[in-house]
Write an enzyme that holds these catalytic residues in place. Structure first.
Site, PDB file in Angstrom:
ATOM      1  N   GLU A 226      -3.489  13.315  11.863  1.00 19.89           N
ATOM      2  CA  GLU A 226      -2.484  14.153  11.187  1.00 19.89           C
ATOM      3  C   GLU A 226      -2.442  13.708   9.738  1.00 19.89           C
ATOM      4  O   GLU A 226      -2.018  12.586   9.440  1.00 19.89           O
ATOM      5  CB  GLU A 226      -1.117  13.975  11.829  1.00 19.89           C
TER       6      GLU A 226
ATOM      7  N   LYS B 136      -0.091  -0.018  14.635  1.00 19.82           N
ATOM      8  CA  LYS B 136      -0.140  -0.670  13.312  1.00 19.82           C
ATOM      9  C   LYS B 136       0.697   0.210  12.376  1.00 19.82           C
ATOM     10  O   LYS B 136       0.229   1.232  11.894  1.00 19.82           O
ATOM     11  CB  LYS B 136      -1.599  -0.721  12.836  1.00 19.82           C
TER      12      LYS B 136
ATOM     13  N   CYS C 289       4.946  15.234   4.995  1.00 19.12           N
ATOM     14  CA  CYS C 289       3.668  15.943   5.111  1.00 19.12           C
ATOM     15  C   CYS C 289       3.859  17.453   5.164  1.00 19.12           C
ATOM     16  O   CYS C 289       3.001  18.201   4.729  1.00 19.12           O
ATOM     17  CB  CYS C 289       2.921  15.458   6.337  1.00 19.12           C
TER      18      CYS C 289
ATOM     19  N   GLU D  23      -1.841  17.033  -3.233  1.00 21.21           N
ATOM     20  CA  GLU D  23      -0.618  16.678  -2.526  1.00 21.21           C
ATOM     21  C   GLU D  23       0.083  15.604  -3.359  1.00 21.21           C
ATOM     22  O   GLU D  23      -0.414  14.481  -3.487  1.00 21.21           O
ATOM     23  CB  GLU D  23      -0.950  16.113  -1.137  1.00 21.21           C
TER      24      GLU D  23
ATOM     25  N   VAL E 106      -7.760   8.131   3.984  1.00 25.43           N
ATOM     26  CA  VAL E 106      -7.870   7.083   5.012  1.00 25.43           C
ATOM     27  C   VAL E 106      -8.272   7.708   6.346  1.00 25.43           C
ATOM     28  O   VAL E 106      -9.036   7.113   7.121  1.00 25.43           O
ATOM     29  CB  VAL E 106      -6.558   6.263   5.122  1.00 25.43           C
ATOM     30  N   GLY E 107      -7.794   8.946   6.612  1.00 22.17           N
ATOM     31  CA  GLY E 107      -8.226   9.646   7.830  1.00 22.17           C
ATOM     32  C   GLY E 107      -9.742   9.762   7.888  1.00 22.17           C
ATOM     33  O   GLY E 107     -10.364   9.564   8.944  1.00 22.17           O
TER      34      GLY E 107
ATOM     35  N   GLY F 134      -1.517   9.812   8.285  1.00 23.56           N
ATOM     36  CA  GLY F 134      -1.508   9.272   6.932  1.00 23.56           C
ATOM     37  C   GLY F 134      -2.316  10.166   6.015  1.00 23.56           C
ATOM     38  O   GLY F 134      -2.448  11.370   6.260  1.00 23.56           O
ATOM     39  N   SER F 135      -2.871   9.570   4.973  1.00 24.21           N
ATOM     40  CA  SER F 135      -3.555  10.364   3.954  1.00 24.21           C
ATOM     41  C   SER F 135      -4.914  10.859   4.461  1.00 24.21           C
ATOM     42  O   SER F 135      -5.528  10.248   5.339  1.00 24.21           O
ATOM     43  CB  SER F 135      -3.760   9.511   2.703  1.00 24.21           C
ATOM     44  N   THR F 136      -5.369  11.944   3.858  1.00 20.73           N
ATOM     45  CA  THR F 136      -6.663  12.511   4.241  1.00 20.73           C
ATOM     46  C   THR F 136      -7.786  11.514   3.942  1.00 20.73           C
ATOM     47  O   THR F 136      -8.745  11.408   4.713  1.00 20.73           O
ATOM     48  CB  THR F 136      -6.862  13.852   3.518  1.00 20.73           C
TER      49      THR F 136
HETATM   50  P1  NAD Z   1      -2.014   5.998   4.028  1.00 18.62           P
HETATM   51  O1  NAD Z   1      -3.149   6.805   4.518  1.00 18.62           O
HETATM   52  O2  NAD Z   1      -2.165   5.237   2.788  1.00 18.62           O
HETATM   53  O3  NAD Z   1      -1.560   4.938   5.131  1.00 18.62           O
HETATM   54  C1  NAD Z   1      -1.271   5.329   6.464  1.00 18.62           C
HETATM   55  C2  NAD Z   1      -1.484   4.140   7.381  1.00 18.62           C
HETATM   56  O4  NAD Z   1      -2.865   3.792   7.360  1.00 18.62           O
HETATM   57  C3  NAD Z   1      -0.727   2.888   6.979  1.00 18.62           C
HETATM   58  O5  NAD Z   1      -0.288   2.193   8.129  1.00 18.62           O
HETATM   59  C4  NAD Z   1      -1.793   2.055   6.263  1.00 18.62           C
HETATM   60  O6  NAD Z   1      -1.547   0.680   6.283  1.00 18.62           O
HETATM   61  C5  NAD Z   1      -3.018   2.411   7.087  1.00 18.62           C
HETATM   62  N1  NAD Z   1      -4.300   2.209   6.401  1.00 18.62           N
HETATM   63  C6  NAD Z   1      -4.554   2.107   5.079  1.00 18.62           C
HETATM   64  N2  NAD Z   1      -5.872   1.899   4.860  1.00 18.62           N
HETATM   65  C7  NAD Z   1      -6.465   1.901   6.077  1.00 18.62           C
HETATM   66  C8  NAD Z   1      -7.809   1.763   6.515  1.00 18.62           C
HETATM   67  N3  NAD Z   1      -8.814   1.575   5.654  1.00 18.62           N
HETATM   68  N4  NAD Z   1      -8.065   1.852   7.837  1.00 18.62           N
HETATM   69  C9  NAD Z   1      -7.074   2.052   8.727  1.00 18.62           C
HETATM   70  N5  NAD Z   1      -5.769   2.181   8.365  1.00 18.62           N
HETATM   71  C10 NAD Z   1      -5.473   2.099   7.064  1.00 18.62           C
HETATM   72  O7  NAD Z   1      -0.779   7.010   3.976  1.00 18.62           O
HETATM   73  P2  NAD Z   1       0.685   6.726   3.475  1.00 18.62           P
HETATM   74  O8  NAD Z   1       0.628   6.563   1.999  1.00 18.62           O
HETATM   75  O9  NAD Z   1       1.303   5.644   4.294  1.00 18.62           O
HETATM   76  O10 NAD Z   1       1.395   8.104   3.860  1.00 18.62           O
HETATM   77  C11 NAD Z   1       1.294   9.231   3.078  1.00 18.62           C
HETATM   78  C12 NAD Z   1       0.261  10.197   3.600  1.00 18.62           C
HETATM   79  O11 NAD Z   1       0.453  10.441   4.991  1.00 18.62           O
HETATM   80  C13 NAD Z   1       0.333  11.559   2.961  1.00 18.62           C
HETATM   81  O12 NAD Z   1      -0.951  12.031   2.661  1.00 18.62           O
HETATM   82  C14 NAD Z   1       0.967  12.438   4.027  1.00 18.62           C
HETATM   83  O13 NAD Z   1       0.699  13.805   3.912  1.00 18.62           O
HETATM   84  C15 NAD Z   1       0.423  11.844   5.252  1.00 18.62           C
HETATM   85  N6  NAD Z   1       1.276  12.150   6.396  1.00 18.62           N
HETATM   86  C16 NAD Z   1       0.865  13.096   7.288  1.00 18.62           C
HETATM   87  C17 NAD Z   1       1.682  13.436   8.352  1.00 18.62           C
HETATM   88  C18 NAD Z   1       1.283  14.474   9.353  1.00 18.62           C
HETATM   89  O14 NAD Z   1       1.916  14.550  10.413  1.00 18.62           O
HETATM   90  N7  NAD Z   1       0.298  15.292   9.066  1.00 18.62           N
HETATM   91  C19 NAD Z   1       2.904  12.807   8.513  1.00 18.62           C
HETATM   92  C20 NAD Z   1       3.283  11.857   7.580  1.00 18.62           C
HETATM   93  C21 NAD Z   1       2.438  11.525   6.529  1.00 18.62           C
END
Ligand code: NAD
Length: 498
Positions: A262, A186, A296, A394, A243-244, A239-241
């Site tokens: 990550e 996704k 990131c 961040e 949503v993680g 992605g973001s902490t």
């Molecule tokens: P995000 O967390 O908003 O979205 C990431 C993904 O999660 C997207 O595909 C989004 O559609 C999906 N998502 C959103 N809500 C969700 C939910 N409730 N359940 C499941 N999936 C959901 O992050 P972003 O804005 O796309 O990216 C930026 C963030 O990602 C920053 O915090 C950045 O530090 C982090 N990031 C980390 C790494 C790493 O390797 N550590 C790499 C790139 C980005």
């Protein structure tokens, strides 16, 4: 016919994509229109898939896993598919880079370099497919022999962000596939095109149907449904902490699926007075401006020894002022557009907060009107103190905060004063200092006198709230396996019932 070379121009009309499931394209219902953040015009249309579409893709991945059409192959055959994928990517490099630029806003020369890295990921993944192995125990006595088998986890759900749509995908997919797992991806709803294109590329390379599936749509519907799906064995989320954290809850509330996470970073770059200040300033300017700081591992906190702080900041500010910000389709551009409207507002609001909280603006600090897109000048704040929001949060943009220190202990303390632990670097000519700082700073990736260097042989991942597990290399492929202890009786059993 679009031209993907250095004369690349915008498409006349947005390109419409289907979604990729069970080895073929499928037409989605409603479509999401993506506008190029660098130009403000529509460039792609991708499906807003339904939960039924997702369920069908998970079922296809489950069939492809259970009938062993993929996991049952020799590692050499899986490696063959990955190597052929690398060859196709080499052929389609400029095309993939083009869609990446239009959806993300990153400069074309950077995007092409990222595709080269992706090719290397598939090559290293091919090696991992052949080398993956378990262990044996010849130490259990003459009557027993022990083997540890490595087996693929099963069906993996992969959720990716918008900042490196293809690169983050390719730092995971070759290793997921090398292990024998099948996958449902996704991608971010704003940058789905290249993840979809990888479906037809893997298929051409010989991946069986159902091994790689892509379901596009919003995080709240498709991402959430994937993370709580009872038939997904593992979720790899980048992605973001915040949503993680919701993925951890979803995994626990569904089937306790295995998780790889990550997440965010607030990464320190420590500069000692004995370093080559020109080198360190160049590293700092690159570290915060690469991918417009939407990275990131961006080095967003520079921690510089007080005795050289003013000199260092002057060199750094001069370098930042020279960075070429502009149209991402131009090869001379070093920094492109901010990817989303929301991110643009977030970054500008942090610049306002930095000023309001009393930090001294040394470079940048404003939006740039370059016609059509959204651009922000690489920005440096000095005199930042740990309590300020630009020191803690961040920002995910080209905004660098500078702190000053007097002792090694103080530098280490400042570097570790964050909930994150993704990446860090130190700049010094003194090997003892370099090693002390390397050992004491809590981060998953560390650089000495360089920044953001490396290859897919090396593991990626974070300490603390930056995540769980590692991606890439042999460490990465092992994350997608589980181990089984096998005990084999040698000779006749000593009877329990005489
Ligand atoms: P995000 O967390 O908003 O979205 C990431 C993904 O999660 C997207 O595909 C989004 O559609 C999906 N998502 C959103 N809500 C969700 C939910 N409730 N359940 C499941 N999936 C959901 O992050 P972003 O804005 O796309 O990216 C930026 C963030 O990602 C920053 O915090 C950045 O530090 C982090 N990031 C980390 C790494 C790493 O390797 N550590 C790499 C790139 C980005």
């Amino acid at each position: 016919m679009l031209d993907f070379t250095d004369r690349a121009t915008l498409p006349d009309a947005p390109r419409e994509f289907g979604f990729w499931s069970d080895g073929s394209w499928h037409k989605g219902g409603a479509l999401f229109e993506r506008r190029s953040p660098g130009h403000g015009v529509p460039v792609t249309l991708t499906p807003r898939c339904t939960v039924d579409d997702l369920n069908a893709a998970v079922a296809a991945a489950r069939r492809a896993f259970e009938d062993r059409r993929w996991a049952g192959l020799p590692g050499a055959d899986r490696a063959g598919v990955l190597l052929r994928t690398a060859d196709i990517l080499r052929r389609r490099r400029d095309e993939i880079a083009y869609w990446e630029v239009l959806e993300n806003g990153k400069p074309i020369s950077q995007a092409r370099g990222e595709i080269d890295h992706c090719i290397a990921c598939f090559e290293v993944g091919a090696g991992a497919a052949r080398l993956l192995h378990g262990d044996s125990f010849n130490s259990l006595g003459d009557g027993l022999f022990g083997m540890v088998l490595r087996e693929p986890v099963g069906v993996v759900g992969l959720i990716t962000p918008w900042n490196f749509p293809f690169l983050i995908l390719c730092e995971r997919i070759p290793f997921i596939l090398a292990s024998g797992c099948t996958v449902v991806v996704k991608p971010s709803e704003v940058t789905s095109a290249t993840t979809l294109l990888l479906g037809e590329i893997l298929s051409e390379a010989g991946a069986p149907d159902g091994v790689y599936n892509v379901v596009t749509g919003s995080g709240r519907t498709i991402g959430q449904a994937l993370s709580e799906h009872p038939d997904v064995d593992m979720l790899s989320f980048t992605g973001s902490t915040s949503v993680g954290r919701s993925c951890v809850h979803a995994a626990a509330d569904s089937n306790f699926k295995k998780l790889g996470l990550e997440l965010g970073g607030k990464n320190p770059i420590i500069v000692f007075a004995d370093s080559d200040l020109e080198d360190a300033a160049d590293g700092a300017a690159f570290g915060i401006s690469f991918n417009t700081g939407q990275c990131c591992v961006s080095s967003s906190r520079v921690i510089v020894e007080r005795s050289v702080a003013r000199e260092f900041e002057d060199i750094l500010a001069a370098k930042m002022a020279k960075i070429v910000v502009g149209d991402p389709l131009q090869t001379k551009t070093q920094v492109g557009a901010i990817t989303t409207d929301a991110q643009n507002s977030t970054i500008l609001s942090y610049i306002d907060k930095g000023k309001a909280e009393g930090a001294r603006l040394v470079a940048g600090g404003q939006a740039l009107d370059l016609g059509g897109g959204q651009y922000i000048a690489p920005t440096l704040f000095s005199g930042v103190t740990p309590g300020m929001s630009i020191a803690r949060d961040e920002i995910f943009g080209p905004v660098l905060s500078s702190f000053h220190f007097d002792t090694v202990e103080e530098a280490i303390g400042l570097a570790n004063d964050t909930v994150y632990g993704l990446a860090a670097s130190v700049w010094t000519k003194n090997i003892d200092k370099a090693l002390v700082v390397t050992r004491r700073v809590r981060a998953g990736r560390f650089w000495v006198n360089t920044i953001m260097a490396g290859g897919p042989e090396m593991p990626l991942g974070g300490f603390k709230q930056s995540g769980w597990g590692r991606e890439a290399g042999m460490y990465g492929v092992e994350e997608y396996t589980q181990v089984k202890s096998v005990h084999i009786e040698v000779g006749k059993r000593a009877h329990w019932i005489k």
